[in-house]
Design an enzyme around this catalytic site. Sequence first.
Site, PDB file in Angstrom:
ATOM      1  NE  ARG A  61      13.159  25.416  66.085  1.00  0.00           N
ATOM      2  CZ  ARG A  61      13.763  24.631  66.973  1.00  0.00           C
ATOM      3  NH1 ARG A  61      14.374  23.543  66.579  1.00  0.00           N
ATOM      4  NH2 ARG A  61      13.763  24.921  68.253  1.00  0.00           N
ATOM      5  CD  GLU A  98       9.323  26.320  77.255  1.00  0.00           C
ATOM      6  OE1 GLU A  98       9.720  26.478  76.089  1.00  0.00           O
ATOM      7  OE2 GLU A  98       8.142  26.125  77.561  1.00  0.00           O
TER       8      GLU A  98
HETATM    9  P1  AMP Z   1      13.822  30.486  75.536  1.00  0.00           P
HETATM   10  O1  AMP Z   1      15.277  30.748  75.790  1.00  0.00           O
HETATM   11  O2  AMP Z   1      13.155  29.776  76.653  1.00  0.00           O
HETATM   12  O3  AMP Z   1      13.090  31.740  75.103  1.00  0.00           O
HETATM   13  O4  AMP Z   1      13.751  29.451  74.338  1.00  0.00           O
HETATM   14  C1  AMP Z   1      13.865  29.872  73.033  1.00  0.00           C
HETATM   15  C2  AMP Z   1      14.686  28.936  72.200  1.00  0.00           C
HETATM   16  O5  AMP Z   1      14.398  27.576  72.458  1.00  0.00           O
HETATM   17  C3  AMP Z   1      14.402  29.161  70.745  1.00  0.00           C
HETATM   18  O6  AMP Z   1      15.640  29.102  70.038  1.00  0.00           O
HETATM   19  C4  AMP Z   1      13.466  28.051  70.356  1.00  0.00           C
HETATM   20  O7  AMP Z   1      13.863  27.490  69.136  1.00  0.00           O
HETATM   21  C5  AMP Z   1      13.561  27.030  71.470  1.00  0.00           C
HETATM   22  N1  AMP Z   1      12.278  26.755  72.128  1.00  0.00           N
HETATM   23  C6  AMP Z   1      11.998  26.956  73.437  1.00  0.00           C
HETATM   24  N2  AMP Z   1      10.766  26.571  73.735  1.00  0.00           N
HETATM   25  C7  AMP Z   1      10.230  26.129  72.587  1.00  0.00           C
HETATM   26  C8  AMP Z   1       8.952  25.608  72.249  1.00  0.00           C
HETATM   27  N3  AMP Z   1       7.978  25.469  73.160  1.00  0.00           N
HETATM   28  N4  AMP Z   1       8.727  25.261  70.964  1.00  0.00           N
HETATM   29  C9  AMP Z   1       9.709  25.414  70.026  1.00  0.00           C
HETATM   30  N5  AMP Z   1      10.932  25.885  70.306  1.00  0.00           N
HETATM   31  C10 AMP Z   1      11.196  26.250  71.565  1.00  0.00           C
END
Ligand code: AMP
Length: 178
Positions: A61, A98
């Site tokens: 995205r 995450e």
């Molecule tokens: P992080 O590495 O945990 O900051 O996760 C960020 C990446 O995972 C981004 O590229 C988001 O598109 C996706 N992502 C993680 N958690 C979510 C969430 N709760 N809702 C939507 N996208 C998420």
Amino acid sequence: MESGWPESLIRDVPDFPTPGIMFKDITPLLDDADAFRWAADELADRFRDTPADRVVGVEARGFILGAAVAYRLGLGFVPVRKSGKLPYRTRSVDYELEYGTASLEVHTDAFAPGQRALVVDDVLATGGTAAAAVELVDSGGAEVAGVGFLIELGFLGGREKIVVDADCPVISLFCYGG
Ligand code: AMP
């Protein structure tokens, strides 16, 4: 701007892709021409005074928003992709999500030394993805000029993981908690 718009177009989907995750689904916002344009313009405007040569978008995205921001600012676009997707020689970095672990890659010739890059993604959650993208920029000899997100899940503290210079803006248009 009408109250609640365009934030009302971000849809919460519980338990996706795994139980306990509240997924921020931006497809309704992207589907609305005015909201999509607002998001791209607003992100671009936040970096209007930040000298930069490239926008780095993180799969998937981050491509949509990053490409729109690059177009708006008149900059080139560099894709950072998941493992095995880029066709040419790559550099990679492992990171934690995450929900799980993964690695991100960029082409070895994506940056020239000293270039300044804006990193764009849709959501800042735990910060692992953005930290990995920043690391790919740094290790490519370029400099991170700014980092921008549509959504920040502030309660997860992800921005602490993004290691950038003190004067490097890290911005989000909508922040939840934290
Ligand atoms: P992080 O590495 O945990 O900051 O996760 C960020 C990446 O995972 C981004 O590229 C988001 O598109 C996706 N992502 C993680 N958690 C979510 C969430 N709760 N809702 C939507 N996208 C998420």
